[in-house]
Design an enzyme around this catalytic site. Structure first.
Site, PDB file in Angstrom:
ATOM      1  N   SER A 280       0.824  -1.212   0.000  1.00 29.66           N
ATOM      2  CA  SER A 280       0.000   0.000   0.000  1.00 29.66           C
ATOM      3  C   SER A 280       0.859   1.262   0.000  1.00 29.66           C
ATOM      4  O   SER A 280       1.969   1.271   0.551  1.00 29.66           O
ATOM      5  CB  SER A 280      -0.860  -0.052   1.264  1.00 29.66           C
ATOM      6  OG  SER A 280      -1.282   1.224   1.647  1.00 29.66           O
TER       7      SER A 280
ATOM      8  N   TYR B 279      -1.926  -0.206  10.331  1.00 26.66           N
ATOM      9  CA  TYR B 279      -2.135  -0.837   9.014  1.00 26.66           C
ATOM     10  C   TYR B 279      -0.866  -0.701   8.166  1.00 26.66           C
ATOM     11  O   TYR B 279      -0.353  -1.667   7.606  1.00 26.66           O
ATOM     12  CB  TYR B 279      -3.334  -0.179   8.317  1.00 26.66           C
ATOM     13  CG  TYR B 279      -3.465  -0.516   6.845  1.00 26.66           C
ATOM     14  CD1 TYR B 279      -3.832  -1.800   6.435  1.00 26.66           C
ATOM     15  CD2 TYR B 279      -3.219   0.445   5.853  1.00 26.66           C
ATOM     16  CE1 TYR B 279      -3.943  -2.116   5.081  1.00 26.66           C
ATOM     17  CE2 TYR B 279      -3.328   0.139   4.509  1.00 26.66           C
ATOM     18  CZ  TYR B 279      -3.690  -1.145   4.129  1.00 26.66           C
ATOM     19  OH  TYR B 279      -3.796  -1.455   2.787  1.00 26.66           O
TER      20      TYR B 279
HETATM   21  N1  NAD Z   1      -8.521  -0.652  -1.952  1.00 29.57           N
HETATM   22  C1  NAD Z   1      -7.440   0.138  -1.841  1.00 29.57           C
HETATM   23  O1  NAD Z   1      -7.488   1.350  -2.067  1.00 29.57           O
HETATM   24  C2  NAD Z   1      -6.103  -0.444  -1.437  1.00 29.57           C
HETATM   25  C3  NAD Z   1      -4.990   0.411  -1.379  1.00 29.57           C
HETATM   26  C4  NAD Z   1      -3.760  -0.108  -1.023  1.00 29.57           C
HETATM   27  C5  NAD Z   1      -3.631  -1.457  -0.752  1.00 29.57           C
HETATM   28  N2  NAD Z   1      -4.724  -2.266  -0.815  1.00 29.57           N
HETATM   29  C6  NAD Z   1      -4.554  -3.694  -0.511  1.00 29.57           C
HETATM   30  O2  NAD Z   1      -5.113  -4.446  -1.564  1.00 29.57           O
HETATM   31  C7  NAD Z   1      -5.640  -5.672  -1.048  1.00 29.57           C
HETATM   32  C8  NAD Z   1      -7.100  -5.823  -1.460  1.00 29.57           C
HETATM   33  O3  NAD Z   1      -7.830  -4.723  -0.913  1.00 29.57           O
HETATM   34  P1  NAD Z   1      -9.392  -4.530  -1.141  1.00 29.57           P
HETATM   35  O4  NAD Z   1      -9.638  -3.073  -1.140  1.00 29.57           O
HETATM   36  O5  NAD Z   1      -9.857  -5.360  -2.274  1.00 29.57           O
HETATM   37  O6  NAD Z   1      -9.961  -5.101   0.246  1.00 29.57           O
HETATM   38  P2  NAD Z   1     -11.162  -6.120   0.545  1.00 29.57           P
HETATM   39  O7  NAD Z   1     -11.374  -6.063   2.020  1.00 29.57           O
HETATM   40  O8  NAD Z   1     -12.314  -5.830  -0.330  1.00 29.57           O
HETATM   41  O9  NAD Z   1     -10.537  -7.517   0.143  1.00 29.57           O
HETATM   42  C9  NAD Z   1      -9.698  -8.264   0.988  1.00 29.57           C
HETATM   43  C10 NAD Z   1     -10.228  -9.691   1.039  1.00 29.57           C
HETATM   44  O10 NAD Z   1      -9.341 -10.476   1.840  1.00 29.57           O
HETATM   45  C11 NAD Z   1     -10.106 -11.375   2.610  1.00 29.57           C
HETATM   46  N3  NAD Z   1      -9.322 -11.758   3.797  1.00 29.57           N
HETATM   47  C12 NAD Z   1      -8.886 -10.943   4.792  1.00 29.57           C
HETATM   48  N4  NAD Z   1      -8.180 -11.660   5.683  1.00 29.57           N
HETATM   49  C13 NAD Z   1      -8.141 -12.936   5.235  1.00 29.57           C
HETATM   50  C14 NAD Z   1      -7.557 -14.126   5.732  1.00 29.57           C
HETATM   51  N5  NAD Z   1      -6.857 -14.145   6.860  1.00 29.57           N
HETATM   52  N6  NAD Z   1      -7.720 -15.270   5.032  1.00 29.57           N
HETATM   53  C15 NAD Z   1      -8.430 -15.266   3.875  1.00 29.57           C
HETATM   54  N7  NAD Z   1      -9.020 -14.166   3.366  1.00 29.57           N
HETATM   55  C16 NAD Z   1      -8.878 -13.018   4.045  1.00 29.57           C
HETATM   56  C17 NAD Z   1     -11.373 -10.600   2.973  1.00 29.57           C
HETATM   57  O11 NAD Z   1     -12.450 -11.465   3.280  1.00 29.57           O
HETATM   58  C18 NAD Z   1     -11.600  -9.794   1.706  1.00 29.57           C
HETATM   59  O12 NAD Z   1     -12.525 -10.408   0.831  1.00 29.57           O
HETATM   60  C19 NAD Z   1      -5.420  -5.622   0.461  1.00 29.57           C
HETATM   61  O13 NAD Z   1      -4.217  -6.274   0.755  1.00 29.57           O
HETATM   62  C20 NAD Z   1      -5.282  -4.141   0.747  1.00 29.57           C
HETATM   63  O14 NAD Z   1      -4.545  -3.891   1.922  1.00 29.57           O
HETATM   64  C21 NAD Z   1      -5.949  -1.801  -1.151  1.00 29.57           C
END
Ligand code: NAD
Length: 315
Positions: free
Chosen positions: A126, A151
């Site tokens: 991130s 985070y």
């Molecule tokens: N959306 C953003 O703007 C953004 C920005 C920077 C980084 N990220 C990173 O991108 C990735 C995806 O983000 P997102 O926005 O799609 O989030 P999201 O919460 O929609 O998706 C994450 C998924 O991971 C699953 N999950 C969490 N812990 C788990 C575990 N221990 N075992 C199995 N499944 C698990 C959740 O059920 C969820 O469906 C994450 O790593 C997040 O930190 C997202």
């Protein structure tokens, strides 16, 4: 390729799964359907993309032994590790939970990859790992561990574990630092989906810090960036995947106002853990991957608003 996508039922994951299937890859999703936001919504994501349920494993990456067994059974060519507990604000309340979901879970999948003989590992990090560094666009080497939320500190630590296990097991590793991703099916705790929802329902929108700015990146550009990283990422490299421009809060609100002229706003102070601005330098991703984000903030918001208007039950 046979690709394991952790977190594939989430926002970025559902779009990534759809793209990989379209490109002809076999996709296996591991997702616990964590209740950070409703499980029902995550199940619906899988339905929207017609994901074959035989290739979906509802499993928690914290279950170390089961994950090792499953990875040996699947024996994938690549793992795209998106699963994590996202969200800066909640991490201030529950820091130890982030050590579990963002660090320990990452260690478990890395170890399982190593033991299964998986060759390729992509990690979703991130922009938050840069900490609070307003001003010039941030290059990958500008991250120094001086984070401002649990985070971000967890992501930074997970990056370090990725490098460690890549060395130990000879994994071809790439770290991708995403910058504020938005679009259809966007995570309901994030600013743009919240603003659109409140504009549609006539509620007042709280703005934490009017002079803030974010490098908002449309979901299609992130998916393209992840796919290009999978195809062309150089071993051990970290890539910024952003739009390459910062949009100030007041400009974002102006664009939204053209669709919602009677938006109600309440300006308030910064929240602990939030950074003033994010702005990516994407020249490395451009050079190594030919990454070139295409969607302007105006186009991206238009598509997101259209989606929200057609899916009011889910926003
Ligand atoms: N959306 C953003 O703007 C953004 C920005 C920077 C980084 N990220 C990173 O991108 C990735 C995806 O983000 P997102 O926005 O799609 O989030 P999201 O919460 O929609 O998706 C994450 C998924 O991971 C699953 N999950 C969490 N812990 C788990 C575990 N221990 N075992 C199995 N499944 C698990 C959740 O059920 C969820 O469906 C994450 O790593 C997040 O930190 C997202």
């Amino acid at each position: 390729m046979k690709i394991v996508l952790t977190g594939g039922a989430g926002f970025i994951g559902m779009h990534m799964a759809a793209r990989l299937m379209k490109e002809g890859h076999r996709v296996i999703i591991i997702d616990s359907l964590h209740t950070y936001y409703p499980e029902k919504r995550k199940r619906h994501h899988l339905k929207v993309i017609n994901f074959p349920l035989k290739d979906f494993y509802q499993m928690d990456l914290l279950d170390r032994e089961s994950i090792k067994d499953l990875m040996k059974e699947i024996n994938p060519d690549a793992v795209i590790h998106l699963a994590a507990l996202p969200g800066v604000a909640y991490s201030i309340e529950e820091p130890l939970t982030y050590v579990d979901y963002d660090i320990k879970a990452t260690i478990n999948i890395l170890e399982a990859c190593g033991e299964a003989g998986t060759n390729r590992f992509l990690f979703a990090s991130s922009s938050s790992v840069y900490g609070d560094k307003p001003g010039a666009a941030l290059k990958e080497e500008d991250a120094d561990g001086k984070t401002v939320s649990p985070y971000a500190a967890s992501k930074w630590s997970a990056e370090s574990f990725c490098h460690m296990y890549a060395g130990m097991y000879g994994l071809h590793l790439n770290i991708m630092r995403f910058f504020t991703v938005y679009g259809p099916w966007g995570r309901p705790d994030m600013a743009i989906p919240k603003f659109i929802k409140k504009s549609l329902t006539g509620e007042t929108i709280s703005i934490f810090g009017a002079d803030s700015g974010r490098d908002y990146t449309f979901i299609d550009d992130i998916v393209e960036g992840i796919y290009l990283t999978l195809l062309h990422g150089r071993g051990g490299e970290t890539y910024n995947l952003g739009s390459g421009r910062e949009v100030k809060m007041l400009r974002l609100l102006d664009i939204l106002k053209s669709s919602f002229p009677s938006m109600k706003l309440d300006f308030t102070d910064y929240r602990l853990g939030d950074v003033l601005s994010t702005h990516s330098d994407i020249s490395k991703a451009k050079n190594h991957l030919d990454y070139s984000p295409k969607t302007t903030i105006e186009e991206g918001l238009k598509k997101t608003i259209q989606w929200a208007e057609n899916n009011e039950d889910f926003i």
